[in-house]
Write a protein that holds these residues in place. Sequence first.
Motif, short mmCIF file in Angstrom:
data_model
loop_
_atom_site.label_atom_id
_atom_site.label_comp_id
_atom_site.label_asym_id
_atom_site.label_seq_id
_atom_site.Cartn_x
_atom_site.Cartn_y
_atom_site.Cartn_z
N UNK A 103 0.80 -1.22 0.00
CA UNK A 103 0.00 0.00 0.00
C UNK A 103 0.84 1.28 0.00
N UNK A 104 2.16 1.16 0.01
CA UNK A 104 2.97 2.35 0.12
C UNK A 104 2.75 3.05 1.44
N UNK A 105 2.58 2.27 2.52
CA UNK A 105 2.23 2.81 3.84
C UNK A 105 3.17 2.26 4.90
N UNK A 106 4.37 2.83 5.04
CA UNK A 106 5.32 2.30 6.04
C UNK A 106 4.82 2.41 7.47
N UNK A 107 4.18 3.54 7.82
CA UNK A 107 3.65 3.67 9.18
C UNK A 107 2.49 2.69 9.38
N UNK A 108 1.65 2.55 8.37
CA UNK A 108 0.57 1.57 8.45
C UNK A 108 1.10 0.16 8.60
N UNK A 109 2.23 -0.14 7.96
CA UNK A 109 2.83 -1.46 8.10
C UNK A 109 3.26 -1.74 9.52
N UNK A 110 3.88 -0.75 10.17
CA UNK A 110 4.29 -0.91 11.56
C UNK A 110 3.08 -1.14 12.45
N UNK A 111 2.03 -0.36 12.24
CA UNK A 111 0.83 -0.50 13.06
C UNK A 111 0.10 -1.81 12.78
N UNK A 112 0.16 -2.28 11.53
CA UNK A 112 -0.44 -3.57 11.23
C UNK A 112 0.28 -4.69 11.99
N UNK A 113 1.61 -4.65 11.98
CA UNK A 113 2.37 -5.67 12.72
C UNK A 113 2.05 -5.60 14.21
N UNK A 114 1.78 -4.40 14.71
CA UNK A 114 1.47 -4.25 16.12
C UNK A 114 0.04 -4.69 16.43
N UNK A 115 -0.91 -4.29 15.59
CA UNK A 115 -2.33 -4.55 15.87
C UNK A 115 -2.75 -5.97 15.51
N UNK A 116 -2.34 -6.45 14.34
CA UNK A 116 -2.84 -7.73 13.84
C UNK A 116 -1.81 -8.85 13.91
N UNK A 117 -0.54 -8.49 14.05
CA UNK A 117 0.48 -9.52 13.97
C UNK A 117 1.14 -9.83 15.29
N UNK A 118 2.15 -9.04 15.64
CA UNK A 118 3.02 -9.37 16.76
C UNK A 118 2.25 -9.39 18.08
N UNK A 119 2.47 -10.44 18.85
CA UNK A 119 1.89 -10.52 20.18
C UNK A 119 2.84 -9.93 21.22
N UNK A 120 4.08 -9.66 20.85
CA UNK A 120 5.10 -9.17 21.77
C UNK A 120 5.82 -7.99 21.11
N UNK A 121 6.12 -6.95 21.88
CA UNK A 121 6.59 -5.70 21.28
C UNK A 121 7.55 -5.01 22.23
N UNK A 122 8.44 -4.20 21.65
CA UNK A 122 9.28 -3.30 22.44
C UNK A 122 9.66 -2.11 21.57
N UNK A 123 10.24 -1.08 22.18
CA UNK A 123 10.48 0.17 21.47
C UNK A 123 11.52 0.02 20.37
N UNK A 124 12.62 -0.68 20.64
CA UNK A 124 13.65 -0.85 19.63
C UNK A 124 13.13 -1.62 18.43
N UNK A 125 12.24 -2.56 18.69
CA UNK A 125 11.65 -3.33 17.60
C UNK A 125 10.83 -2.41 16.69
#
Length: 773
Positions: free
Chosen positions: A266-288
């Motif tokens: 989609x040409x959406x780098x910020x959307x990609x990060x939020x997708x990984x956070x909302x729909x994908x990754x179950x574990x997260x940290x700031x450096x990631x």
Amino acid sequence: MANIAKKVSWSSRAEESGVAGERTPLFNGSEQPRLSRQDSQRGRPKEIPHNEKLLSLKYESLDYDNIENQLFLEEERRMSYMGFRCLEISRWVVCGLIGFLTGLIACFIDIAVEELAGIKYQVVKQNIEKFTEVGGLSISLILWAVLNSSIVMLGAIIVAFFEPIAAGSGIPQIKCYLNGVKIPRVVRLKTLVVKVCGVICSVVGGLAVGKEGPMIHSGAVVAAGVSQGRSTSLKRDFKIFEYFRRDTEKRDFVSAGAAAGVSAAFGAPVGGVLFALEEGASFWNQMLTWRIFFASMISTFTLNFFLSIYHKNPGDLSNPGLINFGRFESDSVAYNLYEIPLFIMMGAIGGLLGALFNLLNYWLTIFRIRYVHRPCLQVMEAMLVAAVTATVSFTMIYFSNDCQPLGPEHTEEYPLQLFCADGEYNSMATAFFNTPERSVRSLFHNQPGTYNPLTLGLFTLTYFFLACWTYGLAVSAGVFIPSLLIGAAWGRLFGILLASITSSGSIWADPGKYALIGAAAQLGGIVRMTLSLTVIMVEATGNVTYGLPIMLVLMTAKIVGDYFVEGLYDIHIKLQSVPFLHLEAPATSHWLTAREVMGSPVTCLNRIEKVGTIVDILSNTSTNHNGFPVVVQVTGSDEPAKLCGLILRSQLIVLLKHKVFVELARSRLTQRKLQLKDFRDAYPRFPPIQSIHVSQDERECMMDLTEFMNATPYTVPQETSLPRVFKLFRALGLRHLVVVDDENRVVGLVTRKDLARYHLGKHGLEELQVAQT
């Protein structure tokens, strides 16, 4: 357990743990009785249980909790400051490679689809124009249907016969992987090749699919391969990034790959990060977050750069994603405050239509699981859908009399004249006779009056059912673009109707604006994403003006849709019987304790154990037994053994393979030294115990597990409530949680399936059956 509304008659708790494999009866159940052998012999049909009522034992968990044994601690202690800095730099390098390769793959898919679809449409267009004048348009229909079916047949064959996991968009499978479930073959190189070739065939074959969703799966596979520095499929080891050969590191890179896939789509780098956070990754940290954003930026830049070369405009970075919504200028898409209730109403419509879509697809998937499970039948169904899609498209175009003038500024790629006058084209052909991405863009940006309401209504109705029928076929395909296309069609229709019923509607009710809102509503109603989808739509349109309306629309669509049925991805996860753990434990489950949900009795190992005993335990227990508590008994004491650690099946197999045995010679213990490298070399495909040869003399040796076991496993008391167990298990990414009594003795083991069995249903807290499916 008397308060559980729905129970099962039998449940096997011998899943990830060292729990004994007997089937322990639960309490009186209301499950429909299974047919006995006598019933089967009498000719009564065997009942096929619904898969969403089961949890499958074939899915193992991933080790997202680092195994802090002595080898791990010694390696960390020896590593210098520069060593840690080099590892951090390596992580950034890997993320850059992930973004670059994902962008290249997206570029290849886009160019291949454009070239092959262009050839197909030109051939069919010339054929239609030829037979329009002389008659015999049925030949054009047959040509179109045969071309579509042949191309789709190729894509379905490679998926159904060579790599079934490559079917669909792959987003549910990646969600499960990042949740901690090991989905077989989901991140293999072979899966990537089949996914890429399959999605090209699906889109070129004219199915109601998109190529954007599969990019998320493709990016995840790229990430899994690059981060390991080797390919098990190609049997090549490049001896780089060896430190990252463990589930914890691999999970973070797969999150980056999924985000890079969204960014390329989609040409959406910020959307990609939020997708990984909302729909994908179950574990997260700031450096990631920073590394994933870096991978997303590299991905969209790579795609942009190489597409500019392909379009013979090097350096013209105007193609940031596979789909380009086009620019929505601020003056043409401005909205008024009184339109917000209309947008919210459109969100409710999107939620209702999304719920209907998901419900129909659920019933269809159940039918496919029962009756269309053979590869040959799957290929035939895909060919049938391709032929029906071509026939419906041709019929709709043929009987449509929606003729529009073909002006100098027209954006239609393959305009069909058919029975329209000279200088005109068939408007229905703009929607059907094109790739879905181009159809979406035309609905967003074509001038008012380009489509009449009847055309949009018929297109919405037919494409809705075609897309619903298509999703779930044995082809690589996504649902993002079909959802946007359906929503854009009825959204544009909504805008036209508003303009017609109000005196000043033609001024503010721009059809392109309402097409955008309808697209967001429909996509949100089907996939139920909010935060990430809002940013994706804003980035894809290049205009932040509609951030608030899109967010309100998506929230409304989610609320309305969730009232009736779950999101499409969650439905397919349940239908695959995957033990997926949601963010929170089921409500009203505080009265359940660890003692009631744990598996017991548990097979434990002594800290110094006989080799023959270990071999027998691994051979006689199921391969789903993957964790064994290690206990120690005080010498000269009558006290029961107490917990001192936890060791995995994979570790024991490596120890047996390398013959790490203790020899009793001169009253001195000597043992071969192993390093973490030996375990990383065997990762992730550890050999089965049947392939390990142990002689009779070696069976009499001993094995000291002290150095290799996790000496500090997480434990909980027996009376811990289910929500507290769930929160600890989910937040820390555990695979095993040992239940101990007041004296630190092992009484049970909690694993993923012990927790995933419980969910909140219509009749209260329900318990699912665990079975080998």
